[in-house]
Design an enzyme around this catalytic site. Sequence first.
Site, mmCIF file in Angstrom:
data_model
loop_
_atom_site.group_PDB
_atom_site.id
_atom_site.type_symbol
_atom_site.label_atom_id
_atom_site.label_comp_id
_atom_site.label_asym_id
_atom_site.label_seq_id
_atom_site.Cartn_x
_atom_site.Cartn_y
_atom_site.Cartn_z
ATOM 1 N N LYS A 176 6.831 21.075 -9.571
ATOM 2 C CA LYS A 176 8.153 20.740 -10.096
ATOM 3 C C LYS A 176 8.116 21.064 -11.591
ATOM 4 O O LYS A 176 7.427 20.397 -12.364
ATOM 5 C CB LYS A 176 8.463 19.252 -9.894
ATOM 6 C CG LYS A 176 9.767 18.864 -10.550
ATOM 7 C CD LYS A 176 10.057 17.397 -10.390
ATOM 8 C CE LYS A 176 11.171 16.986 -11.326
ATOM 9 N NZ LYS A 176 11.381 15.545 -11.333
ATOM 10 N N PRO B 295 14.210 21.986 -17.861
ATOM 11 C CA PRO B 295 12.768 22.243 -17.801
ATOM 12 C C PRO B 295 11.994 21.117 -18.485
ATOM 13 O O PRO B 295 12.480 20.557 -19.467
ATOM 14 C CB PRO B 295 12.605 23.564 -18.573
ATOM 15 C CG PRO B 295 13.838 23.731 -19.379
ATOM 16 C CD PRO B 295 14.922 22.863 -18.794
ATOM 17 N N VAL C 196 1.952 -10.472 4.477
ATOM 18 C CA VAL C 196 1.996 -11.703 3.673
ATOM 19 C C VAL C 196 3.263 -12.448 4.064
ATOM 20 O O VAL C 196 4.369 -11.904 3.946
ATOM 21 C CB VAL C 196 2.012 -11.374 2.162
ATOM 22 C CG1 VAL C 196 2.224 -12.639 1.336
ATOM 23 C CG2 VAL C 196 0.734 -10.656 1.757
ATOM 24 N N ILE D 230 8.367 6.644 -9.791
ATOM 25 C CA ILE D 230 6.900 6.755 -9.786
ATOM 26 C C ILE D 230 6.406 6.912 -11.231
ATOM 27 O O ILE D 230 5.375 6.362 -11.611
ATOM 28 C CB ILE D 230 6.455 7.906 -8.870
ATOM 29 C CG1 ILE D 230 6.844 7.563 -7.418
ATOM 30 C CG2 ILE D 230 4.961 8.167 -8.978
ATOM 31 C CD1 ILE D 230 6.735 8.708 -6.433
ATOM 32 N N GLY E 236 0.830 -1.213 0.000
ATOM 33 C CA GLY E 236 0.000 0.000 0.000
ATOM 34 C C GLY E 236 0.858 1.253 0.000
ATOM 35 O O GLY E 236 0.511 2.265 0.612
ATOM 36 N N SER F 2 0.461 -3.639 5.122
ATOM 37 C CA SER F 2 0.660 -3.881 6.540
ATOM 38 C C SER F 2 0.974 -2.586 7.271
ATOM 39 O O SER F 2 1.932 -1.898 6.937
ATOM 40 C CB SER F 2 1.813 -4.871 6.733
ATOM 41 O OG SER F 2 2.125 -4.903 8.100
ATOM 42 N N LEU G 146 9.181 -0.261 -6.402
ATOM 43 C CA LEU G 146 10.531 -0.617 -5.957
ATOM 44 C C LEU G 146 10.787 -2.117 -6.024
ATOM 45 O O LEU G 146 11.937 -2.540 -6.077
ATOM 46 C CB LEU G 146 10.745 -0.120 -4.525
ATOM 47 C CG LEU G 146 10.724 1.404 -4.345
ATOM 48 C CD1 LEU G 146 10.793 1.771 -2.872
ATOM 49 C CD2 LEU G 146 11.869 2.062 -5.111
ATOM 50 N N ALA H 277 3.238 2.873 -5.180
ATOM 51 C CA ALA H 277 3.105 1.953 -6.320
ATOM 52 C C ALA H 277 1.833 1.118 -6.195
ATOM 53 O O ALA H 277 1.092 0.947 -7.167
ATOM 54 C CB ALA H 277 4.332 1.046 -6.415
HETATM 55 C C1 LIG Z 1 16.480 7.473 -1.618
HETATM 56 C C2 LIG Z 1 15.272 7.381 -2.494
HETATM 57 C C3 LIG Z 1 14.811 8.513 -3.153
HETATM 58 C C4 LIG Z 1 13.724 8.427 -4.032
HETATM 59 N N1 LIG Z 1 13.309 9.533 -4.710
HETATM 60 C C5 LIG Z 1 12.336 9.407 -5.642
HETATM 61 C C6 LIG Z 1 11.904 10.515 -6.398
HETATM 62 O O1 LIG Z 1 12.351 11.639 -6.216
HETATM 63 N N2 LIG Z 1 10.961 10.319 -7.346
HETATM 64 C C7 LIG Z 1 10.401 9.084 -7.577
HETATM 65 O O2 LIG Z 1 9.575 8.946 -8.487
HETATM 66 N N3 LIG Z 1 10.741 8.043 -6.815
HETATM 67 C C8 LIG Z 1 11.688 8.170 -5.875
HETATM 68 N N4 LIG Z 1 12.038 7.091 -5.132
HETATM 69 C C9 LIG Z 1 11.288 5.853 -5.326
HETATM 70 C C10 LIG Z 1 9.920 5.976 -4.627
HETATM 71 O O3 LIG Z 1 10.132 6.124 -3.252
HETATM 72 C C11 LIG Z 1 9.027 4.770 -4.916
HETATM 73 O O4 LIG Z 1 8.900 4.573 -6.303
HETATM 74 C C12 LIG Z 1 7.623 4.972 -4.381
HETATM 75 O O5 LIG Z 1 7.597 5.493 -3.092
HETATM 76 C C13 LIG Z 1 6.871 3.662 -4.412
HETATM 77 O O6 LIG Z 1 7.380 2.772 -3.466
HETATM 78 P P1 LIG Z 1 6.670 1.347 -3.351
HETATM 79 O O7 LIG Z 1 5.210 1.565 -3.230
HETATM 80 O O8 LIG Z 1 7.157 0.486 -4.446
HETATM 81 O O9 LIG Z 1 7.270 0.754 -2.014
HETATM 82 P P2 LIG Z 1 7.030 1.178 -0.466
HETATM 83 O O10 LIG Z 1 6.743 2.618 -0.306
HETATM 84 O O11 LIG Z 1 8.188 0.609 0.282
HETATM 85 O O12 LIG Z 1 5.709 0.396 -0.058
HETATM 86 C C14 LIG Z 1 5.733 -0.981 0.183
HETATM 87 C C15 LIG Z 1 4.376 -1.404 0.728
HETATM 88 O O13 LIG Z 1 4.364 -2.814 0.821
HETATM 89 C C16 LIG Z 1 3.885 -3.218 2.087
HETATM 90 N N5 LIG Z 1 4.526 -4.502 2.394
HETATM 91 C C17 LIG Z 1 5.850 -4.814 2.315
HETATM 92 N N6 LIG Z 1 6.033 -6.110 2.618
HETATM 93 C C18 LIG Z 1 4.794 -6.626 2.878
HETATM 94 C C19 LIG Z 1 4.319 -7.905 3.260
HETATM 95 N N7 LIG Z 1 5.130 -8.952 3.429
HETATM 96 N N8 LIG Z 1 2.998 -8.056 3.477
HETATM 97 C C20 LIG Z 1 2.124 -7.000 3.312
HETATM 98 N N9 LIG Z 1 2.522 -5.783 2.942
HETATM 99 C C21 LIG Z 1 3.846 -5.597 2.740
HETATM 100 C C22 LIG Z 1 4.255 -2.089 3.044
HETATM 101 O O14 LIG Z 1 3.400 -2.082 4.178
HETATM 102 C C23 LIG Z 1 4.038 -0.874 2.122
HETATM 103 O O15 LIG Z 1 2.661 -0.535 2.166
HETATM 104 C C24 LIG Z 1 13.080 7.175 -4.213
HETATM 105 C C25 LIG Z 1 13.497 6.061 -3.482
HETATM 106 C C26 LIG Z 1 14.591 6.152 -2.643
HETATM 107 C C27 LIG Z 1 15.035 4.936 -1.905
#
Ligand SMILES: Cc1cc2nc3c(=O)[nH]c(=O)nc-3n(C[C@H](O)[C@H](O)[C@H](O)COP(=O)(O)OP(=O)(O)OC[C@H]3O[C@@H](n4cnc5c(N)ncnc54)[C@H](O)[C@@H]3O)c2cc1C
Length: 514
Positions: free
Chosen positions: A80, A98, A188, A350, A12, A41, A337, A15
């Site tokens: 931005k 830009p 999970v 994103i 959640g 979670s 990610l 992504a």
């Molecule tokens: C240093 C850094 C800088 C960044 N800067 C940018 C930026 O400027 N622009 C950009 O587009 N992106 C950026 N990103 C990437 C961006 O943070 C991610 O693309 C975005 O936040 C999406 O993350 P996510 O949803 O994939 O993962 P997360 O935000 O980690 O979410 C994971 C989810 O999975 C759930 N979960 C995990 N394991 C389990 C399990 N076993 N059971 C149930 N639930 C589970 C968690 O509860 C959470 O809800 C950056 C990343 C980093 C590390």
Amino acid sequence: MTKAPHFVIVGGGTAGWIAAFIFQDSARRAKLDARISVVESSKIPTVGVGEASTAALRVFLQHFKVDEFEFFRETGATFKLGIRHQDWRRKGYTYYGPIDDPHQVVAPPTGAPSDYLNVYCVSAGRRVQDMHLFGPLLERKKAPYAKKADGSLIPLGPFHYAFHFDQALVGRFLKARSAGIEIVDAIVSGVERDAESGNIRSLVLDEGEKLAGDFFVDATGFRKQLIVKELNAPWISYAKELPVNRALPFWIDIEPGEEIANYTLAWAQEAGWMWQIPTQTRYGCGYVYSDEFTTPEEAKLEVERVLGRQIEARGDIRFQIGRLQEAWIGNCLAVGLSSSFLEPLESTSIHGTIVQMMLFADRYLKHPARMTGADRDDYNRRVGRQVDDFRTFVNTHYVVERDDTPFWRNVRAERLHPETKERLAHWRKEMPRREHFVDFLFGLPHVETQLHYPVLDGLGLLDAKLAKGEMAKQPEVRAFARKTVDSLVKEYKLASSKALGHAEFLEHVRNNAG
Ligand SMILES: Cc1cc2nc3c(=O)[nH]c(=O)nc-3n(C[C@H](O)[C@H](O)[C@H](O)COP(=O)(O)OP(=O)(O)OC[C@H]3O[C@@H](n4cnc5c(N)ncnc54)[C@H](O)[C@@H]3O)c2cc1C
């Protein structure tokens, strides 16, 4: 009759919620009568960084008829309009990237090749960024809006902009608008698979219950819970060409009355680079560095020295740079990610999620029983190419004149990917043109000439003599381009003098709630 399919999204974060929104919308359009669940979670936090988007987020918000001003108010968002690249080419040198495209607003003369305005600017020794509306707005930290006499706002151009925001608030914002999506708060811990096909049949949750589904999206972030922990998907590393692998995030408060940047600052440092991304109340910052060339302690001291203030680190994030060889395996598709990660230099993460989910929804979303191996191969090929292109574009930013530290000397000597070198070699013989970028995403947004030109120009990688030669072949196009660039520069300078200050715009939005 086939039963209604159950799509289960695990995760959640940004992504997971983007995937859930797009799946729900497309399933409804395709009359799939699907059930959609998000398993997240409350015990596992989201990544906690990631606060700059591309214009694809605005397209996404518009598609879902989200009130943009509500988005500004509820997610702490700011504009931005581009990226300020500081000290990359050499120390003391700054250029902007830009994200608007002036070619979009000018009808080209007959026979004009693509990118003729860009090529003209290079041929005439003029900065490409100056003919963009966002160029002067970036330099003056202004919003792309002016105020009319009656106090209402008027946009200064038709261009899509992007946002900075608080990533956790965006998740909450989308979740609050998720009517029709079932939400399960659970971890999970495993899966049950079909013995014959290997497909996931159900998720095993932490209390021992099971959640059956037909198709699963792994949006579990760096944990890669389904796609790697359960399905062992192979990973392609980009570590050789993209050297940073660790981040030191921190915040800087914005003082009341302070003007707010309308750009992401990407500021090159001794062993990597620092980002500064404004929300309405603070800058989310971080130093992304290579731990081959500095330690976390040295990195913190370096940041404090550069900023002239102490910082409070909000973590120590290590990451693997690269992508899954195949993001879709059997009935499981990874996004966010869990599928790929590059250093956040061009906010590709994103953006990638939005485009991948739009691509999937447009082309491959149907009853899972009817999805085929050919669908998977096709999707994986396109997404693999997309992320490889992100890699090559980000890698191009490292073609610099800097050689003042071991990190920069190493980057210059050893870290350029063959594709980066190949493209630059090609563009020494022929100016970059839109046709050099094959459209494999069916018109969905991608890194093409619009984003390349300001960066290549800013890094001094474009050849004025070559551009001049190409322009000389069509004197009437050159004359038209000269006149057009003159008038765009004048018009946009004037527009920027009428534009609202960024902080003033944000205050207007906060004070004019629905
Ligand atoms: C240093 C850094 C800088 C960044 N800067 C940018 C930026 O400027 N622009 C950009 O587009 N992106 C950026 N990103 C990437 C961006 O943070 C991610 O693309 C975005 O936040 C999406 O993350 P996510 O949803 O994939 O993962 P997360 O935000 O980690 O979410 C994971 C989810 O999975 C759930 N979960 C995990 N394991 C389990 C399990 N076993 N059971 C149930 N639930 C589970 C968690 O509860 C959470 O809800 C950056 C990343 C980093 C590390």
